[in-house]
Design a protein around this motif. Structure first.
Motif, PDB file in Angstrom:
ATOM      1  N   PRO A 174      -0.157 -16.716 -20.645  1.00 51.89           N
ATOM      2  CA  PRO A 174       0.265 -17.827 -19.772  1.00 51.89           C
ATOM      3  C   PRO A 174       0.245 -19.150 -20.521  1.00 51.89           C
ATOM      4  CG  PRO A 174      -1.972 -17.143 -19.246  1.00 51.89           C
ATOM      5  CD  PRO A 174      -1.455 -16.146 -20.231  1.00 51.89           C
ATOM      6  N   SER A 175       1.015 -20.095 -20.046  1.00 53.08           N
ATOM      7  CA  SER A 175       1.161 -21.369 -20.750  1.00 53.08           C
ATOM      8  C   SER A 175       0.290 -22.480 -20.191  1.00 53.08           C
ATOM      9  CB  SER A 175       2.629 -21.817 -20.711  1.00 53.08           C
ATOM     10  OG  SER A 175       3.065 -21.957 -19.365  1.00 53.08           O
ATOM     11  N   GLY A 176      -0.416 -22.269 -19.098  1.00 51.24           N
ATOM     12  CA  GLY A 176      -1.243 -23.331 -18.545  1.00 51.24           C
ATOM     13  C   GLY A 176      -2.137 -22.852 -17.422  1.00 51.24           C
ATOM     14  N   GLY A 177      -3.043 -23.739 -16.983  1.00 52.15           N
ATOM     15  CA  GLY A 177      -3.966 -23.395 -15.908  1.00 52.15           C
ATOM     16  C   GLY A 177      -5.166 -22.615 -16.405  1.00 52.15           C
ATOM     17  N   THR A 178      -6.056 -22.289 -15.483  1.00 53.64           N
ATOM     18  CA  THR A 178      -7.265 -21.553 -15.830  1.00 53.64           C
ATOM     19  C   THR A 178      -7.252 -20.121 -15.321  1.00 53.64           C
ATOM     20  OG1 THR A 178      -8.374 -22.375 -13.833  1.00 53.64           O
ATOM     21  CG2 THR A 178      -8.667 -23.645 -15.855  1.00 53.64           C
ATOM     22  N   ALA A 179      -6.481 -19.840 -14.256  1.00 48.35           N
ATOM     23  CA  ALA A 179      -6.412 -18.483 -13.695  1.00 48.35           C
ATOM     24  C   ALA A 179      -5.218 -18.401 -12.755  1.00 48.35           C
ATOM     25  CB  ALA A 179      -7.702 -18.133 -12.953  1.00 48.35           C
ATOM     26  N   ASP A 180      -4.721 -17.204 -12.542  1.00 47.10           N
ATOM     27  CA  ASP A 180      -3.617 -17.002 -11.596  1.00 47.10           C
ATOM     28  C   ASP A 180      -4.108 -17.216 -10.170  1.00 47.10           C
ATOM     29  OD1 ASP A 180      -1.790 -16.372 -13.574  1.00 47.10           O
ATOM     30  OD2 ASP A 180      -2.296 -14.242 -13.546  1.00 47.10           O
ATOM     31  N   ILE A 181      -3.262 -17.839  -9.349  1.00 43.58           N
ATOM     32  CA  ILE A 181      -3.661 -18.146  -7.975  1.00 43.58           C
ATOM     33  C   ILE A 181      -3.748 -16.887  -7.113  1.00 43.58           C
ATOM     34  CG2 ILE A 181      -2.710 -20.466  -8.089  1.00 43.58           C
ATOM     35  CD1 ILE A 181      -0.247 -19.448  -6.624  1.00 43.58           C
ATOM     36  N   MET A 182      -3.191 -15.781  -7.591  1.00 50.33           N
ATOM     37  CA  MET A 182      -3.222 -14.560  -6.795  1.00 50.33           C
ATOM     38  C   MET A 182      -4.616 -13.924  -6.755  1.00 50.33           C
ATOM     39  SD  MET A 182      -1.383 -11.796  -9.357  1.00 50.33           S
ATOM     40  CE  MET A 182       0.083 -12.815  -9.513  1.00 50.33           C
ATOM     41  N   PHE A 183      -5.508 -14.349  -7.666  1.00 42.28           N
ATOM     42  CA  PHE A 183      -6.850 -13.775  -7.711  1.00 42.28           C
ATOM     43  C   PHE A 183      -7.839 -14.687  -6.993  1.00 42.28           C
ATOM     44  CE2 PHE A 183      -4.833 -12.063 -11.607  1.00 42.28           C
ATOM     45  CZ  PHE A 183      -4.909 -10.716 -11.293  1.00 42.28           C
ATOM     46  N   GLU A 184      -8.709 -14.081  -6.219  1.00 48.46           N
ATOM     47  CA  GLU A 184      -9.747 -14.819  -5.509  1.00 48.46           C
ATOM     48  C   GLU A 184     -10.854 -15.199  -6.500  1.00 48.46           C
ATOM     49  OE1 GLU A 184     -11.540 -16.627  -2.264  1.00 48.46           O
ATOM     50  OE2 GLU A 184      -9.578 -15.639  -2.349  1.00 48.46           O
ATOM     51  N   PRO A 185     -11.161 -16.502  -6.624  1.00 50.80           N
ATOM     52  CA  PRO A 185     -12.232 -16.903  -7.540  1.00 50.80           C
ATOM     53  C   PRO A 185     -13.545 -16.213  -7.190  1.00 50.80           C
ATOM     54  CG  PRO A 185     -10.989 -18.819  -6.826  1.00 50.80           C
ATOM     55  CD  PRO A 185     -10.524 -17.663  -5.983  1.00 50.80           C
ATOM     56  N   GLY A 186     -14.214 -15.698  -8.195  1.00 50.11           N
ATOM     57  CA  GLY A 186     -15.469 -14.989  -7.993  1.00 50.11           C
ATOM     58  C   GLY A 186     -15.711 -13.982  -9.095  1.00 50.11           C
ATOM     59  N   PHE A 187     -16.778 -13.239  -8.948  1.00 49.14           N
ATOM     60  CA  PHE A 187     -17.157 -12.267  -9.972  1.00 49.14           C
ATOM     61  C   PHE A 187     -16.436 -10.952  -9.698  1.00 49.14           C
ATOM     62  CE2 PHE A 187     -20.056  -9.350 -12.223  1.00 49.14           C
ATOM     63  CZ  PHE A 187     -20.102 -10.001 -13.444  1.00 49.14           C
ATOM     64  N   ASN A 188     -15.145 -10.919 -10.038  1.00 49.35           N
ATOM     65  CA  ASN A 188     -14.362  -9.696  -9.903  1.00 49.35           C
ATOM     66  C   ASN A 188     -13.486  -9.540 -11.138  1.00 49.35           C
ATOM     67  OD1 ASN A 188     -11.533 -10.898  -9.187  1.00 49.35           O
ATOM     68  ND2 ASN A 188     -12.966 -11.936  -7.802  1.00 49.35           N
ATOM     69  N   LEU A 189     -13.099  -8.320 -11.445  1.00 52.18           N
ATOM     70  CA  LEU A 189     -12.397  -8.026 -12.690  1.00 52.18           C
ATOM     71  C   LEU A 189     -11.068  -8.763 -12.795  1.00 52.18           C
ATOM     72  CD1 LEU A 189     -13.041  -4.186 -13.143  1.00 52.18           C
ATOM     73  CD2 LEU A 189     -14.122  -6.101 -14.342  1.00 52.18           C
ATOM     74  N   GLY A 190     -10.320  -8.838 -11.685  1.00 51.09           N
ATOM     75  CA  GLY A 190      -9.031  -9.508 -11.717  1.00 51.09           C
ATOM     76  C   GLY A 190      -9.145 -10.971 -12.091  1.00 51.09           C
ATOM     77  N   TYR A 191     -10.086 -11.671 -11.444  1.00 52.01           N
ATOM     78  CA  TYR A 191     -10.257 -13.100 -11.713  1.00 52.01           C
ATOM     79  C   TYR A 191     -10.798 -13.337 -13.118  1.00 52.01           C
ATOM     80  CZ  TYR A 191     -11.813 -17.929 -11.136  1.00 52.01           C
ATOM     81  OH  TYR A 191     -12.005 -19.280 -11.291  1.00 52.01           O
ATOM     82  N   ILE A 192     -11.787 -12.556 -13.534  1.00 50.75           N
ATOM     83  CA  ILE A 192     -12.365 -12.708 -14.875  1.00 50.75           C
ATOM     84  C   ILE A 192     -11.319 -12.421 -15.947  1.00 50.75           C
ATOM     85  CG2 ILE A 192     -14.073 -11.783 -16.491  1.00 50.75           C
ATOM     86  CD1 ILE A 192     -15.911 -11.317 -14.096  1.00 50.75           C
ATOM     87  N   GLY A 193     -10.518 -11.376 -15.728  1.00 45.71           N
ATOM     88  CA  GLY A 193      -9.460 -11.065 -16.678  1.00 45.71           C
ATOM     89  C   GLY A 193      -8.437 -12.184 -16.776  1.00 45.71           C
ATOM     90  N   SER A 194      -8.118 -12.794 -15.640  1.00 45.30           N
ATOM     91  CA  SER A 194      -7.169 -13.900 -15.643  1.00 45.30           C
ATOM     92  C   SER A 194      -7.755 -15.125 -16.356  1.00 45.30           C
ATOM     93  CB  SER A 194      -6.795 -14.264 -14.206  1.00 45.30           C
ATOM     94  OG  SER A 194      -5.821 -15.281 -14.172  1.00 45.30           O
TER      95      SER A 194
END
Length: 336
Positions: A174-194
């Motif tokens: 990705p070219s910007g931001g800290t994480a994809d908005i589709m992932f719920e912030p928290g201790f989960n694999l999707g968010y951490i991977g993003s």
């Protein structure tokens, strides 16, 4: 009082003085910016229907000191708020305290800076040792040339090249931001991977930008150590090559620990270009936005935080060298 405790006390005292000096200079500069933005804000609030007293209090909340009175009184008000950790409110984020905005931005700067610098340090010192030992062979030449090339490329040029490569030519990051908005912030694999995916380019830029300096510094340090008498004595006693290698690495790496600590502090200021290019919402990008939006309370807080980071890095560097090199302690104790 021990040597280490005495040195630490002296460094803390000098560090506090430096923080006060930088804060004072920043205050004076902001107060003397052409156009007087503080007075302009005060007048705008009055035009919006506030009484002079209400406009004065509102401006004091935004900038951390009273906009009326002489410069000395305003300075005392500002320093009083600083000692209470009250830097005012951010204009870019209405209602948010500057300290909260700084904390939010800094946490996104610390991880890429720390990971990238440590990664480049570990790889750089290992390659630097080999570059020095194999300096007469092809491997040594290749390592030295790679270090020289990367050391000569400015950080922002390297960031632009990596961005063009991995977001345009080979669009895998990705070219910007800290994480994809589709992932719920928290201790989960999707968010951490993003998070990891979005931080990959800033981390890679920090690592490659610092790698060249580490390999060249380590090579120079190892070459110096190779000429010491204790290395020759170890070889004459028939010590194993691996043991001699550890002796060389341990003594050559000592000066680089202080440079490492200083680098971590300086990178807080150097993150401006990398975060701007990758649109990564850390301290550097926030500082640029605060300057663009004339958010002087936030600007002053950012300068203060960067100053503290550099001062703490200097203290850590000096104390670290005192702890890891017994010759420094013994020399100071002998001089007492």
């Amino acid at each position: 009082m021990t040597v280490i405790a005495r040195r630490l006390a002296g460094h803390l005292a000098r560090g506090l003085v430096m923080v006060l000096v930088v804060t004072s200079i920043s205050f004076v500069i902001i107060r003397n910016i052409p156009g007087d933005p503080i007075a302009a804000r005060y007048e705008k609030l009055i035009e919006q229907g506030m009484s002079p007293e209400q406009a004065e209090r509102a401006t004091a909340v935004l900038y951390g000191f009273m906009p009326k009175g002489n410069l000395w009184q305003q300075y005392l008000d500002y320093m009083s708020g600083l000692f209470r950790l009250d830097l005012g409110e951010s204009l870019m984020t209405p209602g948010a305290q500057v300290t909260d905005v700084l904390f939010e931005a800094t946490k996104w700067t610390v991880l890429p800076v720390l990971v990238g610098t440590l990664l480049s340090f570990l790889i750089g010192i290992m390659m630097g040792v080999y570059a020095a030992i194999k300096r007469s062979g092809r491997l040594g030449d290749i390592l030295a040339v790679s270090g020289s090339l990367l050391h000569g490329i400015p950080q922002y040029v390297l960031a632009l090249l990596l961005g063009a490569l991995f977001t345009t030519l080979i669009p895998i990051l990705p070219s910007g931001g800290t994480a994809d908005i589709m992932f719920e912030p928290g201790f989960n694999l999707g968010y951490i991977g993003s998070l990891i995916e979005h931080a990959a380019l800033p981390v890679l830029t920090y690592a490659l930008a610092s790698y060249g300096g580490w390999i060249l510094a380590m090579k120079s340090s190892v070459v110096t150590v190779l000429g010491d008498d204790f290395i020759l004595a170890a070889e004459l006693r028939g010590m194993k090559r691996s043991i001699v290698f550890r002796y060389i690495a341990r003594n050559a790496i000592l000066p680089l620990f202080t440079i490492l600590a200083l680098s971590l502090g300086l990178l807080f200021g150097g993150a401006i270009f990398i975060e701007r290019i990758f649109n990564y919402p850390g301290l550097g990008l926030m500082l640029i936005d605060s300057i663009t939006n004339r958010d002087f309370a936030l600007m002053g807080g950012a300068f203060l935080l960067i100053t503290i980071a550099i001062i703490v890095a200097n203290i850590v560097a000096d104390m670290l060298y005192t702890v890891i090199d017994p010759r420094v302690r013994s020399g100071e104790e002998a001089g007492r």
